[in-house]
Design an enzyme around this catalytic site. Sequence first.
Site, PDB file in Angstrom:
ATOM      1  CG  ASP A 142      15.787   2.115 -20.523  1.00  0.00           C
ATOM      2  OD1 ASP A 142      16.371   2.831 -21.360  1.00  0.00           O
ATOM      3  OD2 ASP A 142      16.202   0.986 -20.180  1.00  0.00           O
ATOM      4  CG  ASP A 153      16.541  -2.708 -18.251  1.00  0.00           C
ATOM      5  OD1 ASP A 153      16.683  -1.527 -18.622  1.00  0.00           O
ATOM      6  OD2 ASP A 153      17.175  -3.654 -18.761  1.00  0.00           O
TER       7      ASP A 153
END
Length: 207
Positions: free
Chosen positions: A8, A173
């Site tokens: 990410d 996350d």
Amino acid sequence: MIKNIVFDLGGVVITLDQDQAIRRFEELGLADARQRLDAYTQSGIFGDLERGTIDAETFRVELGKLVGRDVTYDECCYAWQGYAREVPQRNLDCLLRLRSEGYRVILLSNTNPYMMEWVSSSEFDGQGHPVEYYMDACYLSFQQKVMKPDPLIFRKMLMGEQILPEETLFVDDGARNVAAASQMGMFTYCPENGADWTKAIYEILRK
């Protein structure tokens, strides 16, 4: 055996500062910015932009309607890029190391053209390199027309790269995104925003 590592962007490669982004949108006149901006998945015109159902110009016009005045492209860039707190050098070094060791390193991000204006520029790392310098491939929600945690964006990435989920580690996350990747058969790791994940990655790879 893990051969591919998918990262990410916000919260992993770069450290996010949601409060700064909210303040910047409030500066533009968006009084309810805190209600409209989510830490992981955007909604309304913000989600439409990151999903690619509206383009940057449409977002600019619609944001202007919300704040009651014309908003410039640069103002939109300034507000969205408020999400970026820092780009830790340790993360960039780790990405290059992983690639040098033969892993395929891929970016999979819910993001938008205003954020990528900076991320894909020579200003990104402070050394003249865009994020693409550190990646073998990039899959961005506004280009793919779908956002995490929708399984479709993962399938598009796997098919585009011609890789197997059981040979892939996904690092994000966002707990919902990690859960979606896990359900597709990928190895997963969910560090907190801004955490040093560089050692944990190698612990996973050694298993």
